[in-house]
Motif scaffolding. Structure first.
Motif, PDB file in Angstrom:
ATOM      1  N   ARG A   1     -38.172  -4.382  30.784  1.00  0.00           N
ATOM      2  CA  ARG A   1     -37.952  -3.312  31.760  1.00  0.00           C
ATOM      3  C   ARG A   1     -38.881  -2.123  31.499  1.00  0.00           C
ATOM      4  O   ARG A   1     -39.415  -1.521  32.437  1.00  0.00           O
ATOM      5  CB  ARG A   1     -36.480  -2.873  31.725  1.00  0.00           C
ATOM      6  CG  ARG A   1     -35.520  -3.932  32.272  1.00  0.00           C
ATOM      7  CD  ARG A   1     -34.072  -3.453  32.221  1.00  0.00           C
ATOM      8  NE  ARG A   1     -33.869  -2.278  33.029  1.00  0.00           N
ATOM      9  CZ  ARG A   1     -33.572  -2.291  34.334  1.00  0.00           C
ATOM     10  NH1 ARG A   1     -33.477  -3.444  34.980  1.00  0.00           N
ATOM     11  NH2 ARG A   1     -33.385  -1.175  34.999  1.00  0.00           N
TER      12      ARG A   1
ATOM     13  N   ASP B   1     -40.623  -1.654  39.844  1.00  0.00           N
ATOM     14  CA  ASP B   1     -39.191  -1.431  39.765  1.00  0.00           C
ATOM     15  C   ASP B   1     -38.609  -2.492  38.839  1.00  0.00           C
ATOM     16  O   ASP B   1     -38.630  -3.687  39.165  1.00  0.00           O
ATOM     17  CB  ASP B   1     -38.565  -1.558  41.158  1.00  0.00           C
ATOM     18  CG  ASP B   1     -37.059  -1.320  41.151  1.00  0.00           C
ATOM     19  OD1 ASP B   1     -36.472  -1.161  40.057  1.00  0.00           O
ATOM     20  OD2 ASP B   1     -36.462  -1.308  42.250  1.00  0.00           O
TER      21      ASP B   1
ATOM     22  N   ASP C   1     -35.706  -3.375  38.287  1.00  0.00           N
ATOM     23  CA  ASP C   1     -34.588  -4.100  38.876  1.00  0.00           C
ATOM     24  C   ASP C   1     -35.049  -5.293  39.711  1.00  0.00           C
ATOM     25  O   ASP C   1     -34.226  -6.132  40.104  1.00  0.00           O
ATOM     26  CB  ASP C   1     -33.749  -3.168  39.747  1.00  0.00           C
ATOM     27  CG  ASP C   1     -32.984  -2.146  38.927  1.00  0.00           C
ATOM     28  OD1 ASP C   1     -32.716  -2.424  37.732  1.00  0.00           O
ATOM     29  OD2 ASP C   1     -32.663  -1.069  39.458  1.00  0.00           O
ATOM     30  N   GLU C   2     -36.351  -5.364  39.987  1.00  0.00           N
ATOM     31  CA  GLU C   2     -36.859  -6.489  40.766  1.00  0.00           C
ATOM     32  C   GLU C   2     -37.230  -7.688  39.893  1.00  0.00           C
ATOM     33  O   GLU C   2     -37.597  -8.747  40.409  1.00  0.00           O
ATOM     34  CB  GLU C   2     -38.078  -6.051  41.580  1.00  0.00           C
ATOM     35  CG  GLU C   2     -37.734  -5.052  42.685  1.00  0.00           C
ATOM     36  CD  GLU C   2     -38.944  -4.667  43.511  1.00  0.00           C
ATOM     37  OE1 GLU C   2     -40.061  -5.137  43.185  1.00  0.00           O
ATOM     38  OE2 GLU C   2     -38.771  -3.906  44.483  1.00  0.00           O
TER      39      GLU C   2
ATOM     40  N   ARG D   1     -36.149 -10.652  37.468  1.00  0.00           N
ATOM     41  CA  ARG D   1     -34.948 -11.426  37.194  1.00  0.00           C
ATOM     42  C   ARG D   1     -34.966 -11.986  35.773  1.00  0.00           C
ATOM     43  O   ARG D   1     -36.019 -12.148  35.168  1.00  0.00           O
ATOM     44  CB  ARG D   1     -34.820 -12.584  38.195  1.00  0.00           C
ATOM     45  CG  ARG D   1     -34.674 -12.129  39.639  1.00  0.00           C
ATOM     46  CD  ARG D   1     -34.702 -13.330  40.575  1.00  0.00           C
ATOM     47  NE  ARG D   1     -33.628 -14.255  40.280  1.00  0.00           N
ATOM     48  CZ  ARG D   1     -33.743 -15.589  40.363  1.00  0.00           C
ATOM     49  NH1 ARG D   1     -34.893 -16.149  40.695  1.00  0.00           N
ATOM     50  NH2 ARG D   1     -32.706 -16.374  40.095  1.00  0.00           N
TER      51      ARG D   1
ATOM     52  N   HIS E   1     -29.423 -12.974  35.777  1.00  0.00           N
ATOM     53  CA  HIS E   1     -29.359 -13.326  37.187  1.00  0.00           C
ATOM     54  C   HIS E   1     -29.102 -14.809  37.425  1.00  0.00           C
ATOM     55  O   HIS E   1     -28.582 -15.180  38.476  1.00  0.00           O
ATOM     56  CB  HIS E   1     -30.669 -12.939  37.884  1.00  0.00           C
ATOM     57  CG  HIS E   1     -30.993 -11.487  37.771  1.00  0.00           C
ATOM     58  ND1 HIS E   1     -31.595 -10.925  36.650  1.00  0.00           N
ATOM     59  CD2 HIS E   1     -30.773 -10.453  38.624  1.00  0.00           C
ATOM     60  CE1 HIS E   1     -31.736  -9.622  36.833  1.00  0.00           C
ATOM     61  NE2 HIS E   1     -31.252  -9.309  38.008  1.00  0.00           N
TER      62      HIS E   1
END
Length: 305
Positions: free
Chosen positions: A222, A231, A233-234, A236, A276
């Motif tokens: 991250r 980002d 959060d994109e 996985r 995820h």
């Protein structure tokens, strides 16, 4: 967040069998699994130069027999209609990028856009020697291969020069169904590999491990994504689990080992850690395709995933 659950396709050892492949692919889709996965092994040297990155460092005897990942995925594509089809992982450096792009594009087209591309460096210098690819400089070659795949899938005409390939201005068609390219996930656990995931991948192909270690590596990815202007959060996280199912519970079962109930609890904890997707490779513990499917169904239902 809904965690997807996948299953490794029959591909090696006693499961290197056409009927087993078709049966498991169709039944896994019917049971509600989200994805099906293949790996990439070429040979098992009698005197390996490198330790196998798992267990006690010994290459599993089942890996002596291993079906081609592209053919296995193409077969699965032909007998399913919904599940995603992934590679975890292809040893990208073994293949000239133009050939690799064509093979992956073909599977994406045959599956109507269900391909998940998972790539890694591999761990065996013996396998590199067998395909005539230098072991030294493999990280540089890997990045160049990723660049070439991006260009081949995106551009028409395309022209790419790499460490030992030179694609003149050319049409390379068709393009994948998924544009500008299928999702690309990268494997690896070294700081450089984790930084690469954050810098350029759609996902990280991880393995079952103690959750604090998984969290530390995920933090590194991250941070790399943020430094690259992405980002985080994109990106996985997809975790491979190779369960070894036993009849009697152990007090301190390592990740991936225990009764169905213990392993299901481990899967729930992994899901709650924020991953995820999880996929199960049951070829090390099942004796035949029907037991594999039964274990898969029991783990899915018991874990609630």
């Amino acid at each position: 967040m809904t965690v997807r659950l996948g299953l490794a396709l029959p591909q090696y050892g006693r499961f290197a069998d056409a009927q087993a492949l078709v049966t498991v692919a169709q039944e896994a889709e019917s049971q509600g699994f989200d994805s099906l996965w293949v790996g990439d092994r070429l040979l098992t040297p009698l005197a390996p130069r490198d330790r196998y990155p798992g267990g006690d460092g010994t290459i599993p005897p089942a890996h002596r027999t291993f079906l081609d990942p592209f053919a296995v995925l193409a077969t699965a594509a032909a007998v399913t209609s919904r599940v995603r089809l992934g590679t975890s992982t292809l040893n990208a450096n073994w293949y000239p990028p133009a050939v690799l792009a064509r093979s992956l594009t073909t599977i994406d087209r045959l599956s109507s856009g269900r391909l998940e591309v998972g790539l890694g460096l591999g761990w065996s210098s013996d396998e590199y020697a067998a395909v005539g690819v230098p072991w030294d400089g493999r990280a540089t070659r890997f990045d160049a291969t990723l660049d070439a795949l991006e260009a081949i899938w995106r551009d028409d005409p395309v022209s790419v020069t790499g460490p030992d390939w030179d694609i003149p201005p050319s049409h390379i068609l068709p393009k994948p169904v998924q544009l500008p390219r299928p999702p690309v996930h990268l494997a690896g656990f070294s700081p450089a590999a984790l930084a690469r995931v954050g810098r350029r991948a759609d996902g990280w192909l991880a393995a079952a491990m103690p959750l604090p270690r998984l969290a530390d590596m995920w933090k590194t990815i991250r941070e790399s994504a943020e430094r690259s202007g992405r980002d985080p959060d994109e990106v996985r996280v997809i975790v491979r689990v190779n369960p070894v199912v036993v009849d009697s519970p152990a007090e301190a079962a390592p990740p991936g080992r225990g009764t169905v109930e213990q392993i299901a609890g481990q899967l729930r904890a992994t899901a709650e850690a924020g991953v995820h997707e999880i996929f199960l490779d049951l070829q090390h513990t099942a004796h035949d395709p029907f037991q594999l499917l039964d274990l898969a169904d029991r783990l899915r239902k018991t874990s609630g995933l």
